[in-house]
Design an enzyme around this catalytic site. Structure first.
Site, PDB file in Angstrom:
ATOM      1  N   HIS A  79       2.698  33.143 -10.014  1.00  9.85           N
ATOM      2  CA  HIS A  79       1.948  33.264 -11.275  1.00  9.85           C
ATOM      3  C   HIS A  79       0.506  32.823 -11.048  1.00  9.85           C
ATOM      4  O   HIS A  79       0.167  32.356  -9.961  1.00  9.85           O
ATOM      5  CB  HIS A  79       2.605  32.448 -12.386  1.00  9.85           C
ATOM      6  CG  HIS A  79       2.601  30.975 -12.140  1.00  9.85           C
ATOM      7  ND1 HIS A  79       3.441  30.379 -11.233  1.00  9.85           N
ATOM      8  CD2 HIS A  79       1.845  29.972 -12.652  1.00  9.85           C
ATOM      9  CE1 HIS A  79       3.223  29.074 -11.206  1.00  9.85           C
ATOM     10  NE2 HIS A  79       2.255  28.789 -12.046  1.00  9.85           N
ATOM     11  N   HIS A  84      -1.259  27.398  -7.959  1.00 11.67           N
ATOM     12  CA  HIS A  84      -0.461  28.361  -7.199  1.00 11.67           C
ATOM     13  C   HIS A  84      -1.314  29.447  -6.542  1.00 11.67           C
ATOM     14  O   HIS A  84      -0.862  30.090  -5.605  1.00 11.67           O
ATOM     15  CB  HIS A  84       0.610  28.989  -8.097  1.00 11.67           C
ATOM     16  CG  HIS A  84       1.671  28.006  -8.483  1.00 11.67           C
ATOM     17  ND1 HIS A  84       2.907  27.973  -7.898  1.00 11.67           N
ATOM     18  CD2 HIS A  84       1.637  26.971  -9.356  1.00 11.67           C
ATOM     19  CE1 HIS A  84       3.609  26.967  -8.406  1.00 11.67           C
ATOM     20  NE2 HIS A  84       2.868  26.349  -9.297  1.00 11.67           N
ATOM     21  N   HIS A 147       6.654  30.974 -18.863  1.00 15.74           N
ATOM     22  CA  HIS A 147       5.816  29.833 -18.466  1.00 15.74           C
ATOM     23  C   HIS A 147       4.642  29.837 -19.438  1.00 15.74           C
ATOM     24  O   HIS A 147       4.614  30.644 -20.369  1.00 15.74           O
ATOM     25  CB  HIS A 147       5.408  30.036 -16.991  1.00 15.74           C
ATOM     26  CG  HIS A 147       4.671  28.893 -16.378  1.00 15.74           C
ATOM     27  ND1 HIS A 147       4.996  27.576 -16.615  1.00 15.74           N
ATOM     28  CD2 HIS A 147       3.609  28.848 -15.508  1.00 15.74           C
ATOM     29  CE1 HIS A 147       4.175  26.792 -15.922  1.00 15.74           C
ATOM     30  NE2 HIS A 147       3.322  27.537 -15.252  1.00 15.74           N
ATOM     31  N   ASP A 201      11.525  24.059  -9.744  1.00 19.10           N
ATOM     32  CA  ASP A 201      10.371  23.362 -10.339  1.00 19.10           C
ATOM     33  C   ASP A 201      10.797  22.045 -10.990  1.00 19.10           C
ATOM     34  O   ASP A 201      11.596  22.034 -11.920  1.00 19.10           O
ATOM     35  CB  ASP A 201       9.764  24.302 -11.402  1.00 19.10           C
ATOM     36  CG  ASP A 201       8.610  23.681 -12.188  1.00 19.10           C
ATOM     37  OD1 ASP A 201       8.049  22.665 -11.746  1.00 19.10           O
ATOM     38  OD2 ASP A 201       8.267  24.256 -13.250  1.00 19.10           O
ATOM     39  N   HIS A 374       6.510  23.668 -18.513  1.00 16.00           N
ATOM     40  CA  HIS A 374       7.549  23.375 -17.521  1.00 16.00           C
ATOM     41  C   HIS A 374       8.854  22.957 -18.179  1.00 16.00           C
ATOM     42  O   HIS A 374       8.865  22.252 -19.179  1.00 16.00           O
ATOM     43  CB  HIS A 374       7.063  22.274 -16.585  1.00 16.00           C
ATOM     44  CG  HIS A 374       5.862  22.673 -15.794  1.00 16.00           C
ATOM     45  ND1 HIS A 374       5.945  23.351 -14.604  1.00 16.00           N
ATOM     46  CD2 HIS A 374       4.538  22.529 -16.052  1.00 16.00           C
ATOM     47  CE1 HIS A 374       4.720  23.591 -14.147  1.00 16.00           C
ATOM     48  NE2 HIS A 374       3.851  23.103 -15.009  1.00 16.00           N
TER      49      HIS A 374
END
Lengths: 560, 560
Positions: A79, A84, A147, A201, A374
């Protein structure tokens, strides 16, 4: 129940190596290798701790990729968050093949590559959920997850040893703003068929319950829109596209114009609007330079600076140092983001400045104006329950979050073997077993200069290099009441090779610094955080321009 | 409705001056003067920000009291927290008369005075709730309030201009652990009779709702006591006597022995037990040196170090550097305190060390194991409603909390005049009006050395003085993986007057520092926060012992 798994006896071993993101937040990057083929999953940055004076970004040390030189066949992005994708420009030269990601993720990467002059002609390959890509012995299957940013994906990496499931970042939002749901059905199917290893995660593993939908902030913001007498100014992360959508929709409903303020906000809202993941009704948006043409009660500003970053929009607005946005008595300022640990003091100072100008301040502690992206403990348990992997490796978090995620896994899947890894560990899957067989060299590289917009190859260097350019300590004594300098600044250098240009900079630096500080606004001078940032920038500039040196600048402000 | 007030036309003016605590958390101190008589309310410290390297305490600059020399007839203490009594040893020499406070508050002050060698023979005067004390034109009436420490009081200061009500720190705990209730009845009576001015605690003004009772943590801890297989280790503030009581009672109920670990915990639990405000059943308490004689599941440890302070008990335990307490796999560590802004990173590091040793970590985000001692918005509204003062001044907080409390007051008491003050403002009450008539000099004084237990008059000095003793920057490069030193430490001095002893220290410092770091445990060497603290202490010690100098020591750790 643990389902039967296709154990591939005699099949080539698969090795997984977290390069970053285990034992720290950010800098997420993982290498997966089998035979001659390696893949990289994500290439993120970490935002530096305040102690890392003079450093703008921290990225994983790409030297760790050297042993896979010429073999890294693809970079796969889950993503578009900085932790990231922020290091893609630095990592891409080490990748021989394409970059795979959702269209929006790739759209977030493209300007970074262009800015760094990294050629990406034909290398960015958009993929859709459920699509499969074959890379050597691997088949990568993309799964949609939810997300805080659109178009996020998990990866099911089909390997000769079995399926490795990498969640990316996720929460389980059953009512996503764009109606693009978490692909729970495929996840369950993969679980039923047997998953070798789950890499999950852990960011919010220590939050009980469930995280909640991005829609959950709507009632809190509705209250604010109903009652705010003046401008509404919302600070959030510039990558929080769903937050933007909530606010754009409310602005439309409550007849306010929307201005995006700050470079990241402007750029990311444009990208998101262009790709259709942010829908802005025609005529709603105005430029920040037009804000003053509208009555205050007709304006919504979406700003950068939720972390108190000295040069971002809101912190500048707070000390009345923004060209277009002024705080008035009736304004409401909403902090719609979590406070990243280490930033609390800087954020508090920005709030105090805003309160002094009469603004009402609303934080998540006061109204529900922020929701995390998250998964909390119950969502992590759900994924563990559905997948029931043979092996489980918690990723993304400091050690305590990883350890807490491991605890959850032991409770939910007693038959799963939990494997704690840290950055650099090499985990080998072979004959149905998993063993840590060694370590690769990992490390951090500090990147300096992007805040100044002067990004080139030169700015990339590691701490050794920084130490090589030396250390400059600038000591300034300032009256905390008036903001006046007391005495003259002192500038001390160490490890700075002596040459005539540098000696001249050192000689002139105290006077130049004195002049620069005298010209700064009083509120900046009485705020130690802002003064430090100013000293850092001024001294860096002097050494860069006049001596072509980039020492580590350590500002020391003594308040009198 | 605003009730009629006894306006004292022609009566002497009364002046109120906040010396500390307005615009910052901590360092609470307020001067009240009328004619030739002045009073001081509280004399607190502030804990230094991490940026104030080498400083242990911050106290208000007593120079501000010089203009009242010989006229300060009493020091009145509202309660025994450090931010209200920590500066008493420094302030008492400026007070000519006695110190009033509840018995427990005075018991917290006495050892401080003894340690500093301040003579207090016959000067500490215990007072009880509803008691009145006459001091010149003032009558001080003490009112019991509830807070996170026993024996806390508000003050109704009867002056020639009317009643000034100072809340001290409070929340409204309807079920206090010691059954000593908030004196709402007298508060209401004073309100009905007419209050000139209310000075109200703003610490939690930006928290909505009500704060809750100190009993509210019992269910969360009960769950922990029910399920913990090994030691239970709880870190909290050493002044949180009610938290101690909750835990002692649960330990008794669940048949665990209680050990107090860390200097402040030991000392304050002793004081509280001696005065009967902490009740410890006979045979329950053990010394920390006896912990290993009991099975882990029979032990509860109450520790200092909830803020990650490098030399406190829990942070030492976390890196296996405590003589008596070791972490085992089954232990549960509870963080039962708020995170003071600025400490988050240090606390996080301690948690990571504990998680690595296998401990389960529980924070307030996971279970309800902490409750604040300060009133939230609804409680503040209640007090405003009951008192309906003519003037209202928010105190205790950074500017944003003061501003938020002011907002609440405007909503609740539209007829009340809200007066924002900052440290140093002189607010004069005269003829029924209130005006800021000037400013007194205020400032901060940094106190160094108490951590070393070397407290004497010498350690008191202000920043100017610090600057006079110079600045020493110690740069150490350390491998973040092995904790080994890379190269030799560098020690740079500035503003340190050259003399043979100092030159010798500077010459020897790198070698000594190298030896000291080599002898430290590996976990300490790989934790930048701990390394910094070690460098600071070592370098300070060298200069102090060998050159009798106390420079400001700035440790710089470069991770490789």
């Amino acid at each position: 129940m643990m389902t039967a798994q296709r154990t591939a006896v005699g099949a080539p071993a698969v090795e997984v190596m977290p390069v970053g993101g285990l034992g720290e937040f950010g800098m997420n990057m993982m290498l997966v290798a089998c035979g001659d083929t390696a893949l990289l999953v994500d290439a993120g940055v970490m935002f530096p701790e305040p102690e890392l004076f003079g450093v703008d970004l921290v990225i994983p040390d790409v030297a760790s990729l050297d042993m896979y030189k010429g073999r890294i066949a693809a970079l796969i992005l889950t993503h578009g968050h900085e932790d990231h994708i922020g290091a893609v420009p630095y990592v891409l030269p080490h990748v021989t093949g394409p970059v795979y990601g959702s269209p929006f993720t790739l759209a977030m990467v493209t300007p970074k590559l262009d800015e760094h002059g990294v050629d990406h002609e034909g290398r960015l390959r958009p993929v859709a959920p459920r699509q499969r890509v074959e890379i050597g012995p691997f088949t990568i299957e993309f799964l949609r997850v939810t997300h805080s940013i659109p178009d996020a994906m998990a990866l099911a990496i089909h390997t000769p040893q079995g399926v490795i499931l990498h969640t990316g970042d996720f929460k389980i939002d059953h009512t996503p703003l764009d109606d693009q749901r978490f692909d729970l059905q495929r996840l369950a199917e993969l679980g039923a068929q047997g998953v070798l290893a789950l890499f999950g995660d852990s960011t919010n593993a220590d939050s009980p319950g469930v995280t909640g939908s991005d829609r959950d902030v709507i009632p809190g913001f509705e209250e604010i829109f109903c009652s705010a007498p003046g401008k509404i100014i919302v600070a959030s992360f510039s990558t929080s596209i769903y937050r933007m959508q909530v606010l754009v929709d409310l602005a439309d409903q409550f007849e306010r114009k929307v201005a995006f303020v700050g470079r990241g906000m402007v750029r990311n809202s444009e990208t998101a609007a262009r790709l259709g993941v942010l829908r802005i009704p025609a005529g709603l948006q105005i430029a920040d330079s037009d804000i003053r043409d509208y009555p205050a009660q007709d304006v919504l500003c979406l700003c950068t600076g939720s972390q108190g970053e000295p040069m971002a929009a809101l912190p500048r607005i707070a000390i009345d140092d923004h060209r277009h946005v002024k705080i008035d008595d009736d304004d409401v300022v909403v902090f719609s983001a979590r406070e990243i640990p280490g930033n609390e003091k800087a954020i508090g100072r920005v709030m105090n400045h805003l309160a002094r100008r009469g603004a009402e301040i609303i934080t998540d502690g006061m109204k529900h104006v922020h929701v995390s992206g998250h998964a909390s403990a119950e969502e992590l348990k759900l994924v563990l329950s559905m997948v029931q992997p043979r092996f489980f490796v918690p990723i993304h978090g400091e050690y305590r979050q990883l350890a807490q995620h491991a605890r959850l896994a032991r409770a939910v899947c007693p038959e799963t073997r939990v494997q704690m890894l840290e950055d650099g560990d090499i985990l080998r899957f072979e004959s149905g077993d998993a063993t840590v067989v060694g370590r690769i060299q990992t490390g951090r590289v500090l990147v300096d200069g992007t805040r100044m917009g002067e990004v080139d190859d030169e700015v990339l260097r590691d701490r050794r290099h920084l130490a090589g350019d030396g250390l400059v300590v600038a000591v300034v004594a300032i009256s905390s009441q008036t903001g006046e300098l007391e005495g003259h600044p002192e500038v001390i250098a160490r490890g700075v090779a002596s040459d005539p240009r540098q000696d001249a900079v050192l000689r002139d630096a105290p006077g130049l610094l004195e002049a620069a500080l005298a010209g700064a606004p009083r509120e900046e001078r009485t705020d130690p955080g802002l003064v430090k940032e100013r000293i850092r920038l001024e001294v860096q500039r002097m050494f860069r321009k006049r001596a072509n040196r980039r020492p580590l600048v350590l500002p020391v402000v003594v308040e009198m």
